[in-house]
Design a protein around this motif. Structure first.
Motif, mmCIF file in Angstrom:
data_model
loop_
_atom_site.group_PDB
_atom_site.id
_atom_site.type_symbol
_atom_site.label_atom_id
_atom_site.label_comp_id
_atom_site.label_asym_id
_atom_site.label_seq_id
_atom_site.Cartn_x
_atom_site.Cartn_y
_atom_site.Cartn_z
ATOM 1 N N LEU A 529 0.833 -1.212 0.000
ATOM 2 C CA LEU A 529 0.000 0.000 0.000
ATOM 3 C C LEU A 529 0.861 1.253 0.000
ATOM 4 C CD1 LEU A 529 -2.765 1.441 0.356
ATOM 5 C CD2 LEU A 529 -2.415 1.203 2.826
ATOM 6 N N TYR A 530 1.887 1.279 0.843
ATOM 7 C CA TYR A 530 2.689 2.494 1.019
ATOM 8 C C TYR A 530 3.858 2.591 0.040
ATOM 9 C CZ TYR A 530 0.095 3.216 5.328
ATOM 10 O OH TYR A 530 -0.901 3.433 6.234
ATOM 11 N N THR A 531 3.945 1.660 -0.908
ATOM 12 C CA THR A 531 4.989 1.738 -1.930
ATOM 13 C C THR A 531 4.421 2.135 -3.281
ATOM 14 O OG1 THR A 531 6.349 0.080 -0.804
ATOM 15 C CG2 THR A 531 6.803 0.464 -3.132
ATOM 16 N N PHE A 532 3.315 1.530 -3.678
ATOM 17 C CA PHE A 532 2.855 1.735 -5.052
ATOM 18 C C PHE A 532 1.847 2.870 -5.188
ATOM 19 C CE2 PHE A 532 4.770 -2.395 -5.083
ATOM 20 C CZ PHE A 532 5.467 -2.382 -6.270
ATOM 21 N N LEU A 533 1.084 3.168 -4.160
ATOM 22 C CA LEU A 533 0.257 4.372 -4.229
ATOM 23 C C LEU A 533 1.121 5.640 -4.277
ATOM 24 C CD1 LEU A 533 -2.798 3.567 -1.919
ATOM 25 C CD2 LEU A 533 -2.760 3.797 -4.403
ATOM 26 N N PRO A 534 2.252 5.741 -3.510
ATOM 27 C CA PRO A 534 3.141 6.898 -3.684
ATOM 28 C C PRO A 534 3.746 6.985 -5.079
ATOM 29 C CG PRO A 534 3.539 5.885 -1.560
ATOM 30 C CD PRO A 534 2.609 4.977 -2.302
ATOM 31 N N LEU A 535 4.039 5.823 -5.712
ATOM 32 C CA LEU A 535 4.543 5.870 -7.086
ATOM 33 C C LEU A 535 3.493 6.435 -8.040
ATOM 34 C CD1 LEU A 535 6.526 2.508 -7.431
ATOM 35 C CD2 LEU A 535 7.437 4.827 -7.190
ATOM 36 N N TRP A 536 2.210 6.111 -7.785
ATOM 37 C CA TRP A 536 1.138 6.694 -8.599
ATOM 38 C C TRP A 536 1.062 8.210 -8.372
ATOM 39 C CZ3 TRP A 536 -2.029 4.462 -12.234
ATOM 40 C CH2 TRP A 536 -3.101 5.238 -12.686
ATOM 41 N N VAL A 537 1.202 8.621 -7.105
ATOM 42 C CA VAL A 537 1.202 10.048 -6.794
ATOM 43 C C VAL A 537 2.388 10.734 -7.462
ATOM 44 C CG1 VAL A 537 1.405 11.735 -4.918
ATOM 45 C CG2 VAL A 537 -0.031 9.706 -4.624
ATOM 46 N N GLY A 538 3.571 10.068 -7.463
ATOM 47 C CA GLY A 538 4.743 10.644 -8.127
ATOM 48 C C GLY A 538 4.515 10.853 -9.613
ATOM 49 N N SER A 539 3.793 9.907 -10.269
ATOM 50 C CA SER A 539 3.488 10.072 -11.690
ATOM 51 C C SER A 539 2.551 11.251 -11.910
ATOM 52 C CB SER A 539 2.864 8.786 -12.238
ATOM 53 O OG SER A 539 3.766 7.709 -12.140
ATOM 54 N N LEU A 540 1.575 11.409 -11.037
ATOM 55 C CA LEU A 540 0.679 12.564 -11.148
ATOM 56 C C LEU A 540 1.438 13.873 -10.936
ATOM 57 C CD1 LEU A 540 -2.533 11.347 -9.243
ATOM 58 C CD2 LEU A 540 -2.178 11.506 -11.703
ATOM 59 N N LEU A 541 2.370 13.894 -9.977
ATOM 60 C CA LEU A 541 3.160 15.104 -9.744
ATOM 61 C C LEU A 541 3.990 15.465 -10.973
ATOM 62 C CD1 LEU A 541 4.403 14.545 -6.067
ATOM 63 C CD2 LEU A 541 2.684 16.171 -6.882
#
Length: 732
Positions: A529-541
């Protein structure tokens, strides 16, 4: 391809050309990792700190004592003493009022109150009264925290389990302590008497267990008898099944016979009615013919005699037919046809007709004979013959009326009944075979179940017998020791560690856990949960921070270098190169730090990293394509996917406990398949689940490329219109 490479290299040079852009890139690369590490560290082992949650326990138990147990027992105190040694929660032992008020104020997360009659209700099976359930009163403050009520609820369950175990342990320990305490007072006659009574009770229990075992074996024997009966029944049912075919054929024959009888009755009713009508007409014709005969003065006596005798013969034929009808009606069973009264009336009418027909016949014959000898006397009998014919006609008419009113309705009713019977026979014959087949299957299934029941009963009886034998051995040994008067034997028999024995009896079953694909800690379980949702957020950023379109100046430079203008697909793929590079840096820093610094469990660390690299490329392609194709609307789509994937990816809660629509959306979310892959990398692969999930994740790439390379062109006009509308507000 050269244009795409030139554009990619140029973007890398431009993004590293000044310190501000470099700092921006460093921020984009490290933010997902910081997000992951902070949350994984915070969730590493939260349940190890439940000892900081204050849980109030108040006992106002007044205890229990009885004649059987001459010791006052306080189960509440035993529970409190056991909880003092438990460090899973911050147990605070206080008064009832303070526990309730402290829970309301938030000082305690929850409180358990042990009531005054707790021990009394728990020990009610020592009395003749009805057994009552002992209850604990549980208070919880649910506004303090979302998860605290769940954790303290487990604490309440723990208290209940502790109470049950302490009760059994206290009960057993008390009973054994009493018996052991008597060892020191064996010389006291009262103690010896109590031991004798105690031993007698044990003998009674052993006898009861033996009787129960015998009863169970008797039931097992009954199942044998029932099984034999069932087997016989199955054979009988099979025989009945064979007979069913014959029964069906007979039923069809009965149906056909009933139809024939119905047709015959209807025909007979119609024919008899017509015959009665014709008969009445015939007697009217007799009267007319008599007048004609006597009116023919010119006729010779011989012709008149022949005519009269012919009329007499016809009347005799009618009489014979009525006699046959009369015999048929007399043979009917009045209870099933027209009734006794109607049958009697009809027979009387027929008898009158027959009698008058006989008299008419005789008069006609007498008239013919007299005509041959004495013509004048024959003339005088003319009126007498006419009167007899009229009377015969009247009787026939009366019988016809009686037939239509009484017999014919009964015949019609009988015909209808036979038709109904025929239909019933038809339906019964069709369902007979089906019913017998069902009985056959049911009997076979019941026979199998009876075998299982017998096995269970016999196993239970064996266990009861074994327990009874042990108790009987103890009973005999104790009785021998008491009878011998040697108290040392009694001491040896009752000696031992009563507390250890009581603890074993209180919790006789131990649970041995075997984890399939074990995970070392809670932080590793939440790492997906805390690894791949941040990667999705990084792509949005990245999609929000970096330009997704190529500027006019860069396109002119490419045109000067290549000698031709860059095509749309070259601009799309070439400019994505910088997004892909930053995405790979994000996943490398985030996943690598999670493995090296956070020490998250990973059975396959390289597959853990591979999952991060592939996922970050797919996420960045998704965000880049959405913004390139839809502009700000694409950014909103990316955020919407983020919101849905928080719960729909299965990274936190199992999908099975979530609403159905979440489970339906889950396969269409990229993070779902990344989570499946990383769980396999963390705990172990089963049946290629890692590679299957990667294949499903890569299925998102073709539609994204289709949108970015082909379908994006028709959306150019929409994006220009949308930008113009937004800019016209002077706020966005």
């Amino acid at each position: 391809m050269s244009t795409i490479i030139r554009l990619f290299i140029g973007d890398l040079k431009r993004i590293t050309s000044n310190i501000v852009s470099i700092i921006l890139v460093i921020g984009l690369v490290t933010i997902p990792g910081l997000f992951s590490w902070f949350n994984i560290a915070a969730s590493w082992d939260p349940f190890a700190n439940t000892g900081n949650l204050k849980f109030a326990v108040a006992s106002v138990d007044e205890g229990y004592s009885s004649d059987l147990i001459p010791v006052k027992i306080k189960v509440g105190d035993s529970v409190v003493n056991a909880l003092r040694a438990n460090s899973q929660l911050d147990w605070t032992f206080t008064s009832e009022a303070d526990a309730i008020d402290g829970t309301k104020s938030g000082e305690y997360y929850a409180a358990v109150i042990i009531p005054k009659d707790f021990s009394e209700k728990m020990m009610t099976f020592f009395t003749s009264d009805t057994v009552n359930h002992a209850t604990l009163t549980y208070y919880t403050n649910e506004k303090a925290n979302a998860l605290a009520p769940k954790v303290t609820g487990q604490g309440a369950d723990q208290v209940a389990a502790q109470v049950n175990q302490m009760f059994a342990q206290t009960l057993t320990s008390t009973a054994l302590s009493i018996a052991s305490g008597l060892i020191d007072q064996l010389d006291d006659p009262q103690a010896t008497q109590m031991l004798g009574s105690f031993n007698q009770k044990i003998g009674d229990v052993a006898t009861t267990l033996d009787d129960t075992a015998a009863t169970l074996r008797t039931y097992g024997t009954l199942t044998d008898s029932a099984s034999s009966l069932m087997s016989s029944s199955v054979k009988l049912i099979k025989t009945a099944s064979d007979e069913a075919k014959n029964t069906k054929q007979q039923a069809e024959s009965a149906k056909s016979g009933a139809s024939d009888v119905t047709t015959a009755l209807n025909s007979a009713s119609s024919t008899l009615s017509d015959a009665l009508t014709a008969s009445a007409t015939s007697f009217d014709a007799v009267s007319t013919n008599i007048d004609d005969v006597y009116a023919s003065a010119s006729k010779s006596s011989t012709d008149m005699v022949a005519s009269l005798r012919a009329q007499a013969s016809n009347v005799d034929d009618q009489r014979a037919k009525y006699q046959s009808i009369r015999d048929t009606v007399a043979a009917l069973d009045p209870s099933t046809t027209i009734g006794t009264d109607a049958q009697t009336a009809l027979l009387d009418g027929l008898d009158r007709i027959i009698a008058r027909q006989t008299a008419l016949r005789d008069s006609l014959n007498t008239a013919a004979s007299d005509l041959e000898s004495k013509n004048e006397l024959a003339q005088s009998q003319r009126q007498q013959i006419k009167d007899l014919a009229a009377q015969a006609q009247s009787s026939v008419t009366s019988v016809k009326s009686e037939f239509n009113d009484s017999l014919k309705p009964k015949i019609d009713e009988l015909s209808t009944s036979l038709t109904t019977v025929a239909a019933t026979i038809d339906n019964s014959s069709s369902s007979l075979n089906s019913t017998i087949d069902d009985l056959d299957n049911t009997a076979a299934n019941a026979n199998t179940k009876l075998t299982d029941v017998k096995s269970t009963l016999n196993n239970t009886a064996d266990k009861l017998t074994a327990a009874a034998n042990k108790l009987s051995e103890f009973n005999e040994a104790m009785q021998d020791a008491l009878n011998s008067g040697d108290m040392s034997k009694v001491r040896d028999l009752l000696g031992g560690d009563t507390d250890a024995l009581a603890a074993t009896l209180a919790a006789p079953v131990a649970l041995k856990r075997h984890a399939m694909f074990p995970v070392a800690n809670f932080g590793s379980s939440l790492a997906p949960l805390y690894t791949f949702l941040p990667l999705w957020v990084g792509s949005l950023l990245m999609a929000v921070t970096l330009k997704t379109s190529v500027s006019r100046r860069v396109r002119d430079e490419l045109e000067r270098e290549t000698g031709r203008p860059a095509r749309p697909h070259q601009l799309y793929l070439g400019h994505y190169g910088v997004f892909a590079t930053i995405a790979l840096l994000q996943s490398t820093v985030s996943c690598g730090g999670t493995l090296l610094f956070m020490r998250v469990q990973a059975v396959h660390p390289l597959l853990f990293m591979l999952d991060g690299w592939v996922s970050s490329l797919v996420y960045s392609l998704f965000a880049y394509t959405m913004v390139v194709s839809f502009g700000n609307v694409g950014k909103a789509i990316g955020v919407l996917y983020l919101v849905v994937q928080i719960c729909g990816s299965g990274a936190a809660y199992p999908l099975q406990i979530l609403p159905d629509f979440v489970s339906a959306l889950s396969p269409w979310l990229p993070v779902t398949h990344s989570v499946t892959m990383v769980r396999a990398a963390i705990a172990g692969i089963y049946a290629n689940d890692y590679w299957l999930a990667m294949g499903k994740l890569l299925l998102f790439v073709p539609p994204l490329l289709l949108l970015g390379l082909l379908l994006r062109k028709p959306l150019v006009g929409f994006n220009r219109w949308y930008v113009a509308q937004v800019e016209s507000t002077k706020l966005l």
